[in-house]
Scaffold this active site. Structure first.
Site, PDB file in Angstrom:
ATOM      1  N   THR A  46     -31.988 -12.336  16.771  1.00 25.95           N
ATOM      2  CA  THR A  46     -31.173 -11.128  16.830  1.00 25.95           C
ATOM      3  C   THR A  46     -29.708 -11.515  16.792  1.00 25.95           C
ATOM      4  OG1 THR A  46     -30.988 -11.038  19.256  1.00 25.95           O
ATOM      5  CG2 THR A  46     -32.902  -9.944  18.253  1.00 25.95           C
ATOM      6  N   SER A  69     -29.162 -17.488  24.011  1.00 24.24           N
ATOM      7  CA  SER A  69     -29.178 -16.773  22.724  1.00 24.24           C
ATOM      8  C   SER A  69     -28.839 -15.297  22.935  1.00 24.24           C
ATOM      9  CB  SER A  69     -30.558 -16.898  22.068  1.00 24.24           C
ATOM     10  OG  SER A  69     -31.538 -16.225  22.844  1.00 24.24           O
ATOM     11  N   HIS A  70     -28.446 -14.660  21.863  1.00 21.22           N
ATOM     12  CA  HIS A  70     -28.124 -13.235  21.911  1.00 21.22           C
ATOM     13  C   HIS A  70     -29.274 -12.438  22.509  1.00 21.22           C
ATOM     14  CE1 HIS A  70     -28.017  -9.127  20.212  1.00 21.22           C
ATOM     15  NE2 HIS A  70     -26.739  -9.214  20.507  1.00 21.22           N
ATOM     16  N   ALA A  71     -30.493 -12.671  22.038  1.00 23.39           N
ATOM     17  CA  ALA A  71     -31.658 -11.913  22.524  1.00 23.39           C
ATOM     18  C   ALA A  71     -31.848 -12.079  24.021  1.00 23.39           C
ATOM     19  CB  ALA A  71     -32.919 -12.344  21.780  1.00 23.39           C
TER      20      ALA A  71
END
Length: 113
Positions: A46, A69-71
């Site tokens: 994502t 991470s973004h997610a």
């Protein structure tokens, strides 16, 4: 990062909690409209463009990523379970099939009714 049972995968436990919902395989922005409230978002990765989907999803499963991470970060902010780095999730999970996502253990397994 290997199958734990038919239809199941493991990855990095990225946001705690456990939930059940239908797996929704989203491969690109063109698939965004397929996600419904309560679905488990299953995708490769994502980025900020995907953030609105986190408010619909019951949980997040990505094939790549780690704790930063973004997610993982956005799932924790939204307080929904997330498993990241779940290699081959898009090929091992079936679209629409009920799954149990355990963001504390890093597992995604088939749900029994």
């Amino acid at each position: 990062m290997t199958a734990v049972e038919p239809g199941g995968v493991t990855g990095v436990p990225a946001s705690p909690g456990r939930t059940v919902g239908p797996a929704r395989l989203v491969r690109s922005v063109d698939d965004f409209g397929r996600l419904r409230p309560g679905d488990v978002l299953v995708c490769r990765t994502t980025d900020p463009a995907w953030t609105p989907l986190f408010h619909l999803a019951a949980a997040i499963v990505t094939e790549t990523g780690g704790l930063l991470s973004h997610a993982a970060i956005v799932a924790r902010e939204c307080r929904i379970p997330a498993v990241v780095g779940a290699a081959e999730a898009l090929s091992l999970l079936e679209d629409g099939a009920p799954v149990v996502v355990d963001g504390s253990l890093g597992t995604v397994t088939g749900a029994t009714r």
